[in-house]
Structure formats: C-alpha cells, structure tokens
Design a protein around this motif. Structure first.
Motif, short mmCIF file in Angstrom:
data_model
loop_
_atom_site.label_atom_id
_atom_site.label_comp_id
_atom_site.label_asym_id
_atom_site.label_seq_id
_atom_site.Cartn_x
_atom_site.Cartn_y
_atom_site.Cartn_z
N LEU A 1 -21.30 -19.73 -0.16
CA LEU A 1 -22.51 -20.07 -0.90
C LEU A 1 -22.36 -21.48 -1.47
CD1 LEU A 1 -23.01 -16.82 -3.05
CD2 LEU A 1 -24.38 -17.51 -1.07
N PHE B 1 -29.96 -16.91 -7.85
CA PHE B 1 -30.61 -16.30 -6.69
C PHE B 1 -32.04 -16.01 -7.12
CE2 PHE B 1 -26.17 -14.72 -6.10
CZ PHE B 1 -25.91 -15.37 -4.91
N GLN C 1 -14.08 -8.50 -0.29
CA GLN C 1 -14.25 -7.21 -0.96
C GLN C 1 -14.42 -6.09 0.07
OE1 GLN C 1 -17.13 -7.30 -4.09
NE2 GLN C 1 -16.86 -5.15 -4.60
N LEU D 1 -32.50 -14.90 -10.68
CA LEU D 1 -31.29 -14.30 -11.23
C LEU D 1 -30.19 -15.34 -11.43
CD1 LEU D 1 -29.65 -11.55 -11.75
CD2 LEU D 1 -28.87 -11.89 -9.40
N PRO E 1 -17.58 -6.34 -15.33
CA PRO E 1 -18.30 -5.20 -14.75
C PRO E 1 -18.92 -5.54 -13.39
CG PRO E 1 -19.55 -6.15 -16.57
CD PRO E 1 -18.21 -6.81 -16.58
N ASN E 2 -19.32 -4.52 -12.66
CA ASN E 2 -20.00 -4.74 -11.38
C ASN E 2 -21.24 -5.59 -11.59
OD1 ASN E 2 -18.40 -3.42 -9.49
ND2 ASN E 2 -19.20 -1.42 -10.13
N GLY E 3 -21.44 -6.51 -10.67
CA GLY E 3 -22.62 -7.37 -10.75
C GLY E 3 -22.45 -8.53 -11.71
N ALA E 4 -21.23 -8.74 -12.21
CA ALA E 4 -21.00 -9.82 -13.17
C ALA E 4 -21.02 -11.19 -12.50
CB ALA E 4 -19.67 -9.61 -13.87
N GLY E 5 -20.81 -11.22 -11.20
CA GLY E 5 -20.79 -12.50 -10.50
C GLY E 5 -19.42 -12.90 -9.99
N LYS E 6 -18.48 -11.97 -10.00
CA LYS E 6 -17.10 -12.29 -9.59
C LYS E 6 -17.03 -12.70 -8.12
CE LYS E 6 -15.64 -8.14 -10.68
NZ LYS E 6 -16.93 -7.50 -11.03
N SER E 7 -17.63 -11.86 -7.25
CA SER E 7 -17.58 -12.18 -5.82
C SER E 7 -18.37 -13.46 -5.54
CB SER E 7 -18.16 -11.04 -5.00
OG SER E 7 -17.36 -9.89 -5.16
N THR E 8 -19.46 -13.64 -6.26
CA THR E 8 -20.26 -14.86 -6.08
C THR E 8 -19.41 -16.09 -6.38
OG1 THR E 8 -22.22 -13.62 -6.70
CG2 THR E 8 -22.38 -16.01 -6.81
N ALA F 1 -26.78 -15.75 -11.42
CA ALA F 1 -25.56 -15.03 -11.05
C ALA F 1 -24.34 -15.69 -11.68
CB ALA F 1 -25.42 -14.99 -9.53
N1 LIG Z 1 -26.34 -13.50 -1.43
C1 LIG Z 1 -26.96 -12.99 -2.52
N2 LIG Z 1 -28.32 -13.02 -2.60
C2 LIG Z 1 -28.94 -12.53 -3.70
N3 LIG Z 1 -28.32 -12.00 -4.75
C3 LIG Z 1 -26.98 -11.93 -4.73
C4 LIG Z 1 -26.24 -12.42 -3.60
N4 LIG Z 1 -24.91 -12.24 -3.83
C5 LIG Z 1 -24.84 -11.65 -5.05
N5 LIG Z 1 -26.06 -11.47 -5.60
C6 LIG Z 1 -26.35 -10.91 -6.92
O1 LIG Z 1 -25.58 -11.62 -7.86
C7 LIG Z 1 -25.05 -10.74 -8.82
C8 LIG Z 1 -23.54 -10.85 -8.83
O2 LIG Z 1 -23.01 -10.23 -7.68
P1 LIG Z 1 -21.47 -10.21 -7.33
O3 LIG Z 1 -20.93 -11.58 -7.45
O4 LIG Z 1 -21.30 -9.54 -6.02
O5 LIG Z 1 -20.90 -9.27 -8.49
P2 LIG Z 1 -19.43 -8.66 -8.67
O6 LIG Z 1 -18.57 -9.11 -7.52
O7 LIG Z 1 -18.97 -9.20 -9.98
O8 LIG Z 1 -19.59 -7.19 -8.70
C9 LIG Z 1 -25.54 -9.35 -8.48
O9 LIG Z 1 -26.68 -9.07 -9.27
C10 LIG Z 1 -25.91 -9.46 -7.03
O10 LIG Z 1 -26.96 -8.58 -6.72
#
Ligand SMILES: Nc1ncnc2c1ncn2[C@@H]1O[C@H](COP(=O)(O)OP(=O)(O)O)[C@@H](O)[C@H]1O
Ligand SMILES: [Mg+2]
Lengths: 381, 256
Positions: B59, B19, B91, B22, B43-50, B24
């Motif tokens: 995405l 991103f 989530q 970043l 941890p939070n922000g690791a990229g799991k949801s991504t 991700a």
């Molecule tokens: N659509 C997006 N646009 C920009 N940054 C994103 C987007 N989705 C996630 N991120 C960034 O990617 C990183 C991973 O996010 P995420 O996958 O939600 O983490 P997790 O689910 O592991 O807590 C975070 O730093 C988040 O801010």
C-alpha cells in the motif's frame, strides 16, 4: 553447464528415440508418411514452447498462432529474396516472431488471467486481419504467399543459374522433401525439447513455476516478475515462429488462415489434452489431435457404411447418419468430445492418466506412504 | 529525520493512511533500533497489518514516508524493497502451494543470490547444492525438514506459517516483518517458534512482530507499540506497556 541428472537423461533419451523412430512405430497406424510426421514434429515444437508460457508460468495465451504465421511469412520471404536454404529462413523466422512477441507480450502482460488471454486474442486477430487484407503486398492476402519463378533469390542466383521449375527448400543442397524433411524437423524437435527441459529444471524455470503458483509472493520475495513473464512469452513466441518457419520449409507457402483464432485455440487444446506443465504431455496432445484430424477428416459415408456393414439393414442407416456428423468436415465435434471427456475425467490431461496408471502398479495398498497420498487429496486451503 | 542516530534502521515517519473515509493509520511515527525486536499489539482492525503493508510497498501511504537504512521505501516496488533486505511473513500465509516444501524455501534464495531478474536457465537445480543444503538447514531450524518433499499446499496452517518463516530466513533479511507468526500453531509449536526467533536475534536481525499472544510478545519484545484505531496510544519497554492503564483499557477490552 550441461549437467543432467539420471532422470533427465532417461526422459531425454526416451523422447529422442520416440521421435526418431516415428517412421517405424507409426507404420501400423497408417500415419507413417512424411507429410503427417512432419506435422507431428512441427506442432510438437509449437506446444513445447507454448507450454513454457502456459504450463510453467500460468499465462494462457489465446494468440500464439500469430507467431506461427509470422514465422511462416518470414521464412517464405527469406526463400524468395535470399536463398532456398532452410537455416537463414528459420533464423529470420525465430528472430521476427521474437520481435513480435516482445511487443505483444509487453502490452498483454500488463494484465493477467482472463484479461491477458483476451489481449493476446485481440492482438492475434489484428495480425490475422493485417495478413489477410491490410498488408497484402507483403502477405499476398487470400491467395497466400508463394514462391514464383521471378523471385530474386539473390544469394542462390549469385552461385547458380535459375532453373526452369520452382526450387525446393534445402539444407546446404539437401532437399527438404520426404523423409529428409521429416528428419530435419525431428532433429529440431529434439533440440527444442532439450532446451525446454533445461529451462524446466533450472532456477529460472523454478521462478516461472513460482509465478504461476503465487505471483504475489514472488513480488515480496524480491523477484521482478514482469521481465520473467516477458521472457517466457518471448521464448514461447520464438518456438512458435520456429514451428511456423518449419511449416514453410516443408511446404513453401504461407497463408493468413494459419493465424486465425481457431488455430490458436487448437494449440491450447493440444496442450491441455496432453497435460499442461509436463514435458511430454503437450507433445502427446499435439500428436493425438493431428492424428485424429487426419483420420476423422478423411472418413466419408462410404467408409462408414463399410464400418457398420455388420449391422442389420435397418440399423445401419441411423448409425452411419450419426457417425457421419463426427467425421469429415465435422471432425471438430469428435475433437470437442474428446477434449470434454479428458478435461472432466482427467483434469491433468493424458499425462495424469499415465501417472495414475503408474501409481496403481507401483504401490498397492501401502499405508507407509500416507503422507504422499494425503498431499494430493488435501485442498490447498 | 530528527536524529542521525545510527542505531535506527527503520523509521516510519508521520505516516497516514485512509481508505475512503476510514483513517486506518494516523500520525504513525515509529523508530526501530538495529537488532531489536519491536512488537506491535492492538485490537483487531487497529491498523497493524496496514502498517506492514505500507512498509513493504503493498500500500502507498496517503502521506508520510518509510525510511529503511537510508533507503526511502515509499514509492519503491515490493521486489525492490525485498532486495534492500526486508522480508515479510503475512497474516494469511503466502506460499507456493503447488511446489514442494524444499522448493518453496529454495526459490527465495535464488532472488537473494541472483537478484530480481536473472536468465539463469542453463544452470540445473541439482547443481545448486549450496542453496539446497542451506534450505534444508533452515527447514531443520523451523522443524519441517521431515516434510521437505511434501506439497506445501497440504501442510497444516501452522506448518505453512513456519515454512513461510523459513522462506524469509533463507534470505538473511536485515529487517523481518512478522504478522501474527504463531496464529494457528499449537502451544508446542509456538514455543519452538519463540526459541527460533530468539536464536535469530542473536544473529542481529531486526524484527517487527505483530502478535496477539501476550506470552509470545513478552518473551520476545524489546519494545512494544500499542496501536488502537490507527494511532499509537502507548510505547515503551514491555514493563512500561504492561503497567499502562490506557493499554489495558484499549487492548484488553478489544481483544477477541
Ligand atoms: N485494502 C484495504 N481497503 C480498505 N480497507 C482496508 C484495507 N486494508 C485494511 N483496511 C481496513 O483498515 C483497518 C485496519 O485493518 P488491518 O490493518 O488489517 O487491522 P489489524 O491488522 O490491526 O487487525 C480495518 O478497518 C480494515 O477493514
Ligand atoms: Mg492484521
């Protein structure tokens, strides 16, 4: 295939009776004359269709009057070229407005929310200016498209001699004037309601509601939402075309002002006023607006002077002066006020008012029903 | 890609996602076996949801591919991915707040039965008794059958999550992606959900589960991948992962 549950049957029967007995129950209001009742029926069809797009699917079109206009022009051309029979005129009206809806919907539905509304508005204004000036050979521009004594009417004239006066639209010989014209529109309104009820209570209708509620979820649930929204758009466009065709059947004339954005806005107003998303609401809204238009635009100062004559002399003048702003040409002020009051106090429209009164009577303080009450009051998140 | 192992249903092959600046996701290579529960922790922000977003088509990966049972998911639209048998719990619950709980669960069943588009408007909802009773039995499974006529928007956060799970289960997906399915649930409801997910496993459904609650992870997972700052830093059976010092440092240090 034609399964209806008890509630559907009651609603449908109720609506049918309400529509067909209009000449009776409207008599005390002074609105029971065919021209106005036809308008009620026709705009009822219009908003039932509009509600499928706006109320069920959640897409607010600001350009539906365009389809109304297309329907009217098509019907008049069918009268001029082919026959004064209403059936082909209506079929062509529905078909051509459907074609317009496919094109306009295909482009506009690439966006949602306010951008969708703006796109439909832009398209409708394009249609309006096409009709008003660019396409004058087809639409006759400012002067409106009308029947003439020289019209070819090939089908009619193959069977009968050309008469001396202008012919009247008919249904296989039955002239569409007066009460006959009203009943023709009324039957079509009932059929239109029936179809809308089928759609609302089907898996298809449920899918449209899902799109309105959370389009994102629908995508991840395996629905290809684009063709669903396009189908809703085209169905509602065809309803509008049908209404436009009926306007021409009851009065064989088509003008561009029918397509103007104020006309589109009025359709939105009717639907919200009555209650978007409900079956009855939009129709009630349409009737109320058309009735108010009829009453208030007919008022003039002398009527007002009569009305306020009970007041002492000095008081009468200012009252008449203020009230005069809201009647006649200014009746839109009344409409605007009415609209604001309803939207502020009854965001769900008149139907919400009806529901509230209904629940007031049905269950008094009843604690066992706590879940349903909290279901209404709790916000979604 | 490398092996033709028939047991691998989902293969995330060398996926990167950036991103802006970043990273991700970097070098993600993940293989999920048929019928297994694969947990992703980190941890939070690791990229799991991504990672899940890339799988369901929300995405597009910057590079790499996702292959599910011979279908390349990358480049497919979300509804096409669902139609090949992938369902997801988000989530933050994605539901239909204005519809009743029962209708929320019936809607996905129509997509499963009639495909991604069907003009099924001459059928009446009341004649769909097969779908209605299936929806009721799925609601029974998740423990929401008593609330079936309530507006979904008025459910508690935990109940919304369970309903969303029911919305996925009624489709009998072959791959179920769960993003923190027990977040916001009471301990009791969490345990019920664990039992439910165990029962689904007996039906052979493959699952990827993202979870912070280690009790949930260790009760369900066959395999665990640990994600930190967009990379898989450890992978293995629950015992192996638990014993891994890198994991303890990265995960336990970063968790809330
Ligand atoms: N659509 C997006 N646009 C920009 N940054 C994103 C987007 N989705 C996630 N991120 C960034 O990617 C990183 C991973 O996010 P995420 O996958 O939600 O983490 P997790 O689910 O592991 O807590 C975070 O730093 C988040 O801010
Ligand atoms: Mg997350």
């Amino acid at each position: 295939m034609f399964f209806m549950n008890r509630r559907d049957i009651l609603v449908f029967a109720g609506f049918t009776i309400l529509v067909l007995t209009m000449p009776i129950w409207l008599t005390p209001t002074g609105a029971a004359y065919p021209a106005l009742m036809q308008t009620f029926a026709i705009y009822g069809i219009m908003v039932i269709g509009f509600n499928i797009l706006f109320g069920l699917t959640g897409y607010l079109s600001f350009g539906h009057a365009a389809f109304l206009g297309v329907g009217s022009y098509t019907a008049v051309w069918s009268f001029k070229l082919l026959t004064m029979n209403a059936i082909p005129a209506l079929l062509f009206a529905v078909l051509l407005s459907g074609v317009f809806a496919v094109v306009i919907g295909y482009v506009s539905l690439r966006r949602s929310g306010i951008y969708f509304s703006i796109l439909t508005l832009a398209f409708a204004q394009m249609c309006y200016s096409l009709a008003y000036s660019v396409l004058t050979p087809i639409t006759n521009g400012e002067t409106s498209l009308q029947l003439t004594l020289q019209d070819p009417r090939v089908i009619d004239l193959a069977f009968t001699e050309r008469g001396s006066g202008l012919p009247v639209p008919n249904l296989f010989g039955l002239p569409m004037t007066g009460l006959t014209g009203f009943y023709f529109c009324a039957v079509i309104l009932v059929l239109a309601f029936f179809l809308a009820q089928r759609i609302t209570n089907s898996p298809f209708g449920m899918t449209l509601k899902g799109i309105k509620s959370n389009q994102n979820r629908m995508d991840y649930t395996g629905f290809n939402t684009r063709p669903y929204t396009l189908a809703a758009f085209v169905i509602s466009g065809m309803y509008a075309g049908l209404a436009g065709g009926l306007l021409a059947v009851t009065d064989p004339l088509a003008g561009a002002e029918r397509m103007q954005w104020t006309a589109s806005g009025e359709i939105v107003l009717m639907t919200i006023l009555g209650g978007a998303g409900t079956l009855f609401g939009p129709v009630i809204g349409a009737w109320l607006v058309k009735y108010a238009e009829n009453i208030f635009s007919a008022f003039n100062e002398s009527v007002l002077h009569n009305f306020f004559s009970f007041l002492p002399d000095g008081m009468e003048e200012p009252f008449v002066w203020v009230a005069a702003l809201f009647v006649g040409e200014g009746w839109h002020l009344t409409l605007g006020l009415l609209f604001m009051i309803v939207v502020i106090f009854l965001p769900g429209g008149i139907m919400e008012g009806v529901r509230r009164i209904g629940t007031l009577f049905r269950r008094r303080p009843d604690t066992s029903d706590g879940s349903a009450v909290s279901a209404k009051q709790q916000p979604a998140e | 890609m490398t092996t033709n192992d028939k047991d691998i249903v989902l293969h995330v092959a060398d996926v990167h996602k950036t991103f802006g600046g970043l990273h991700a996701l970097s070098d993600i290579d993940l293989q999920v076996e048929q019928g297994k529960t694969h947990a992703i922790i980190g941890p939070n922000g690791a990229g799991k949801s991504t990672l899940l977003n890339v799988c369901v088509g929300r995405l597009a990966p910057t590079s790499g591919a996702v292959i599910f049972d011979g279908h390349t998911l990358t480049g497919k639209k979300p509804h096409e991915i669902n139609q090949v048998g992938v369902a997801r719990v988000f989530q933050t619950p994605e539901i239909f707040p204005e519809l009743s709980v029962l209708h929320n669960v019936m809607v996905p069943a129509f997509a499963k039965r009639d495909g991604s588009f069907s003009l099924n408007f001459m059928r009446h909802l009341d004649t769909q008794s097969d779908i209605r009773s299936e929806a009721e039995s799925v609601l029974e499974d998740v423990g929401l059958v008593a609330q079936k006529d309530v507006h979904a928007g008025s459910l508690s956060r935990g109940d919304k999550r369970r309903m969303e799970l029911a919305m996925c289960l009624i489709q009998h997906p072959r791959l179920l992606l769960l993003d923190e399915p027990t977040a916001g649930m009471s301990r009791h409801d969490t345990n019920t959900t664990i039992d439910l997910l165990k029962r689904i496993k007996e039906r052979g459904m493959t699952k990827i589960i993202i979870e912070h609650d280690m009790h949930v992870v260790f009760s369900l997972a066959d395999k665990i991948s640990v994600l930190a700052q967009g990379r898989i830093i450890a992978e293995g059976s629950p015992e192996e992962v638990r014993a891994n010092p890198k994991v303890q440092e990265a995960y336990l240090g970063g968790a809330h």
